[in-house]
Design a protein around this motif. Structure first.
Motif, PDB file in Angstrom:
ATOM      1  N   ARG A 147       0.838  -1.208   0.000  1.00  0.00           N
ATOM      2  CA  ARG A 147       0.000   0.000   0.000  1.00  0.00           C
ATOM      3  C   ARG A 147       0.870   1.255   0.000  1.00  0.00           C
ATOM      4  NH1 ARG A 147      -1.397   3.101   3.999  1.00  0.00           N
ATOM      5  NH2 ARG A 147      -0.935   1.563   5.616  1.00  0.00           N
ATOM      6  N   LEU A 148       1.917   1.234   0.806  1.00  0.00           N
ATOM      7  CA  LEU A 148       2.814   2.390   0.845  1.00  0.00           C
ATOM      8  C   LEU A 148       3.476   2.617  -0.505  1.00  0.00           C
ATOM      9  CD1 LEU A 148       4.457   1.827   4.330  1.00  0.00           C
ATOM     10  CD2 LEU A 148       2.956   3.725   3.696  1.00  0.00           C
ATOM     11  N   TYR A 149       3.864   1.546  -1.169  1.00  0.00           N
ATOM     12  CA  TYR A 149       4.479   1.680  -2.492  1.00  0.00           C
ATOM     13  C   TYR A 149       3.483   2.276  -3.490  1.00  0.00           C
ATOM     14  CZ  TYR A 149       8.753  -0.940  -1.385  1.00  0.00           C
ATOM     15  OH  TYR A 149       9.961  -1.342  -0.871  1.00  0.00           O
ATOM     16  N   ARG A 150       2.242   1.817  -3.431  1.00  0.00           N
ATOM     17  CA  ARG A 150       1.237   2.365  -4.361  1.00  0.00           C
ATOM     18  C   ARG A 150       1.008   3.845  -4.093  1.00  0.00           C
ATOM     19  NH1 ARG A 150      -1.324  -2.572  -3.266  1.00  0.00           N
ATOM     20  NH2 ARG A 150      -2.861  -1.585  -1.907  1.00  0.00           N
ATOM     21  N   GLU A 151       0.910   4.202  -2.806  1.00  0.00           N
ATOM     22  CA  GLU A 151       0.707   5.609  -2.467  1.00  0.00           C
ATOM     23  C   GLU A 151       1.922   6.450  -2.875  1.00  0.00           C
ATOM     24  OE1 GLU A 151      -0.082   5.424   1.685  1.00  0.00           O
ATOM     25  OE2 GLU A 151      -2.164   4.780   1.438  1.00  0.00           O
ATOM     26  N   ALA A 152       3.111   5.889  -2.709  1.00  0.00           N
ATOM     27  CA  ALA A 152       4.319   6.597  -3.132  1.00  0.00           C
ATOM     28  C   ALA A 152       4.337   6.770  -4.639  1.00  0.00           C
ATOM     29  CB  ALA A 152       5.563   5.839  -2.668  1.00  0.00           C
ATOM     30  N   GLU A 153       3.839   5.767  -5.366  1.00  0.00           N
ATOM     31  CA  GLU A 153       3.839   5.869  -6.819  1.00  0.00           C
ATOM     32  C   GLU A 153       2.862   6.937  -7.303  1.00  0.00           C
ATOM     33  OE1 GLU A 153       5.015   2.742 -10.059  1.00  0.00           O
ATOM     34  OE2 GLU A 153       3.135   2.190  -9.087  1.00  0.00           O
ATOM     35  N   VAL A 154       1.718   7.043  -6.646  1.00  0.00           N
ATOM     36  CA  VAL A 154       0.786   8.126  -6.970  1.00  0.00           C
ATOM     37  C   VAL A 154       1.466   9.483  -6.782  1.00  0.00           C
ATOM     38  CG1 VAL A 154      -1.347   9.284  -6.278  1.00  0.00           C
ATOM     39  CG2 VAL A 154      -1.297   6.789  -6.476  1.00  0.00           C
ATOM     40  N   ALA A 155       2.140   9.628  -5.634  1.00  0.00           N
ATOM     41  CA  ALA A 155       2.846  10.880  -5.354  1.00  0.00           C
ATOM     42  C   ALA A 155       3.997  11.088  -6.329  1.00  0.00           C
ATOM     43  CB  ALA A 155       3.353  10.888  -3.912  1.00  0.00           C
ATOM     44  N   THR A 156       4.649   9.996  -6.744  1.00  0.00           N
ATOM     45  CA  THR A 156       5.747  10.115  -7.713  1.00  0.00           C
ATOM     46  C   THR A 156       5.238  10.667  -9.036  1.00  0.00           C
ATOM     47  OG1 THR A 156       7.017   8.322  -6.713  1.00  0.00           O
ATOM     48  CG2 THR A 156       7.473   8.813  -9.025  1.00  0.00           C
ATOM     49  N   GLU A 157       4.096  10.165  -9.505  1.00  0.00           N
ATOM     50  CA  GLU A 157       3.557  10.671 -10.770  1.00  0.00           C
ATOM     51  C   GLU A 157       3.159  12.137 -10.659  1.00  0.00           C
ATOM     52  OE1 GLU A 157       3.681   9.079 -13.744  1.00  0.00           O
ATOM     53  OE2 GLU A 157       4.879   7.715 -12.533  1.00  0.00           O
ATOM     54  N   LYS A 158       2.648  12.529  -9.492  1.00  0.00           N
ATOM     55  CA  LYS A 158       2.350  13.952  -9.288  1.00  0.00           C
ATOM     56  C   LYS A 158       3.634  14.770  -9.282  1.00  0.00           C
ATOM     57  CE  LYS A 158      -1.953  13.245  -6.698  1.00  0.00           C
ATOM     58  NZ  LYS A 158      -2.624  13.387  -5.387  1.00  0.00           N
ATOM     59  N   TYR A 159       4.670  14.223  -8.669  1.00  0.00           N
ATOM     60  CA  TYR A 159       5.978  14.880  -8.674  1.00  0.00           C
ATOM     61  C   TYR A 159       6.487  15.022 -10.111  1.00  0.00           C
ATOM     62  CZ  TYR A 159      11.031  15.436  -8.171  1.00  0.00           C
ATOM     63  OH  TYR A 159      12.322  15.877  -8.293  1.00  0.00           O
ATOM     64  N   ASN A 160       6.389  13.933 -10.880  1.00  0.00           N
ATOM     65  CA  ASN A 160       6.857  13.977 -12.260  1.00  0.00           C
ATOM     66  C   ASN A 160       6.107  15.029 -13.070  1.00  0.00           C
ATOM     67  OD1 ASN A 160       8.664  11.900 -11.774  1.00  0.00           O
ATOM     68  ND2 ASN A 160       7.270  10.299 -12.454  1.00  0.00           N
ATOM     69  N   GLY A 161       4.780  15.107 -12.862  1.00  0.00           N
ATOM     70  CA  GLY A 161       3.990  16.104 -13.575  1.00  0.00           C
ATOM     71  C   GLY A 161       4.370  17.518 -13.180  1.00  0.00           C
ATOM     72  N   ALA A 162       4.555  17.732 -11.863  1.00  0.00           N
ATOM     73  CA  ALA A 162       4.942  19.067 -11.402  1.00  0.00           C
ATOM     74  C   ALA A 162       6.331  19.439 -11.913  1.00  0.00           C
ATOM     75  CB  ALA A 162       4.912  19.115  -9.863  1.00  0.00           C
ATOM     76  N   LYS A 163       7.220  18.452 -11.973  1.00  0.00           N
ATOM     77  CA  LYS A 163       8.580  18.718 -12.475  1.00  0.00           C
ATOM     78  C   LYS A 163       8.547  19.088 -13.946  1.00  0.00           C
ATOM     79  CE  LYS A 163      13.204  16.689 -12.654  1.00  0.00           C
ATOM     80  NZ  LYS A 163      14.018  15.478 -12.355  1.00  0.00           N
ATOM     81  N   GLU A 164       7.707  18.388 -14.710  1.00  0.00           N
ATOM     82  CA  GLU A 164       7.583  18.686 -16.137  1.00  0.00           C
ATOM     83  C   GLU A 164       7.051  20.105 -16.346  1.00  0.00           C
ATOM     84  OE1 GLU A 164       6.248  15.961 -19.838  1.00  0.00           O
ATOM     85  OE2 GLU A 164       4.667  16.345 -18.388  1.00  0.00           O
ATOM     86  N   LYS A 165       6.046  20.478 -15.561  1.00  0.00           N
ATOM     87  CA  LYS A 165       5.475  21.822 -15.688  1.00  0.00           C
ATOM     88  C   LYS A 165       6.471  22.887 -15.228  1.00  0.00           C
ATOM     89  CE  LYS A 165       0.696  20.268 -15.133  1.00  0.00           C
ATOM     90  NZ  LYS A 165      -0.482  20.223 -14.231  1.00  0.00           N
ATOM     91  N   ALA A 166       7.214  22.584 -14.155  1.00  0.00           N
ATOM     92  CA  ALA A 166       8.223  23.538 -13.687  1.00  0.00           C
ATOM     93  C   ALA A 166       9.298  23.741 -14.744  1.00  0.00           C
ATOM     94  CB  ALA A 166       8.842  23.052 -12.377  1.00  0.00           C
ATOM     95  N   GLY A 167       9.681  22.652 -15.407  1.00  0.00           N
ATOM     96  CA  GLY A 167      10.675  22.761 -16.466  1.00  0.00           C
ATOM     97  C   GLY A 167      10.188  23.617 -17.617  1.00  0.00           C
ATOM     98  N   ALA A 168       8.908  23.425 -17.999  1.00  0.00           N
ATOM     99  CA  ALA A 168       8.345  24.224 -19.090  1.00  0.00           C
ATOM    100  C   ALA A 168       8.270  25.699 -18.691  1.00  0.00           C
ATOM    101  CB  ALA A 168       6.955  23.697 -19.455  1.00  0.00           C
ATOM    102  N   THR A 169       7.890  25.947 -17.446  1.00  0.00           N
ATOM    103  CA  THR A 169       7.823  27.332 -16.964  1.00  0.00           C
ATOM    104  C   THR A 169       9.207  27.965 -16.955  1.00  0.00           C
ATOM    105  OG1 THR A 169       5.906  26.797 -15.575  1.00  0.00           O
ATOM    106  CG2 THR A 169       7.130  28.792 -15.028  1.00  0.00           C
TER     107      THR A 169
END
Length: 349
Positions: A56-78
């Protein structure tokens, strides 16, 4: 008092990561101190219970990882937009300075001739904002001077516009970086809690748990309808599959996109990048990057997605199997497609 603690099994559905870890730690401490007895402490969790909590912790971490990846992509574009604005502003300021130099030459000639035109006084002011607010081309000047003053006015306004746009992008970048740090803290917290839980097990118990998400049991007939080994639908899909095979055994590292370590969407992105295809960074964007295909029609190279939040992805390789980056407890590996709750598939090329 320890007697009032809830058993670990009740935390699996609603307890937080922190409370789970604390409960386990305290229970272990009480046992080590000789306080463990009937009614005095929560029962020591079984390896299976630990494994379920870790999953369960791994799944929750993976959800947060994808949010991190999305935020990183947007930060890079900005950040790229901000740099482009700064470059454009520098070019505009160079042109403005050249115009001001031209007008300075005219002003010097006028001064030597006995006076300085008010329009030139404004353009050559040390405070360009004052010029934007109050400047107006006065009555009659020569045609060349009028054009130069007009260019200076336009260039000053453009520089001011770019400065305003840059301020907006900088504020957005600051916000996105703060979002990145929030997601980073969530991921690292959950992964650390999982590590602490696993450290309580012996090496033999950890080995019996298997590779995290891949140990889900398969119901009889679960593979019915999955395509057997088949040819990839295109050379690029075949190249992506070949890349994934080359990366078997590579470690899982959250946020990584290769070439030596990957998270789940980082692996699929890297595989298709090697095949000359650009994929978005996150699972929830990748599922929309191709044509949806039913599970019964999967072909090698198709992206396969899992869980209701589209938080995990692998690359289908045929015969009901995929290659994916599971979690920190398991490297890039082959696994059955039916080892996790299937959410959809996409054919990229």
């Amino acid at each position: 008092m320890a007697a009032h603690r809830r058993p670990l099994r009740r935390l699996g559905s609603g307890g937080t990561t922190a409370r789970t870890a604390v409960t386990l730690t305290l229970a272990g401490a009480a046992t080590a101190a000789g306080l463990g007895g009937t009614g005095n402490a929560a029962p020591e969790p079984t390896p299976a219970q630990v494994g379920a909590t870790v999953d369960r912790l791994y799944r929750e971490a993976e959800v947060a990882t994808e949010k991190y990846n999305g935020a990183k992509e947007k930060a890079g574009a900005t950040e790229r937009r901000l740099e482009e604005l700064r470059d454009e502003m520098a070019r505009k300021e160079d042109r403005l300075n050249a115009t001001r130099e031209t007008l300075g030459s005219v002003a010097a000639a006028q001064y030597r001739g006995g006076g300085l035109d008010p329009a030139l006084q404004l353009v050559l002011s040390a405070d360009p904002d004052r010029y934007l607010e109050g400047a107006a081309v006065v009555e009659r000047v020569g045609s060349r001077q009028t054009a130069a003053v007009g260019r200076a006015r336009a260039e000053l306004r453009e520089v001011a516009r770019l400065r305003g746009a840059a301020r907006v992008e900088l504020a957005s970048l600051t916000s996105r970086r703060a979002e990145l740090e929030r997601h980073r803290a969530t991921v690292t917290g959950k992964l650390e809690a999982a590590r602490r839980l696993l450290s309580r097990l012996t090496a033999e118990e950890r080995a019996r748990l298997g590779p995290g998400q891949d140990r889900a049991t398969r119901a009889p007939g679960a593979r019915e309808g999955l395509s057997a080994s088949a040819e990839a639908p295109s050379p690029r899909a075949a190249a992506a599959v070949a890349y994934a095979y080359q990366k078997l055994g590579s470690p899982y590292v959250w946020g990584a996109t290769g070439p030596d370590a990957f998270d789940c969407s980082g692996l699929t992105q890297a595989a298709y990048r090697a095949a000359g295809v650009s994929l978005p960074r996150t699972t929830y964007a990748q599922i929309g990057a191709g044509r949806g295909v039913p599970r019964s029609a999967l072909l090698p190279g198709d992206l396969v997605f899992f869980y209701s939040g589209i938080s995990h992805v692998g690359i289908y390789v045929g015969d009901g199997r995929m290659i994916h980056a599971p979690n920190p407890s398991a490297p890039v590996r082959l696994a059955p497609v039916d080892s996790m709750p299937f959410a959809g598939a996409a054919r990229v090329v």
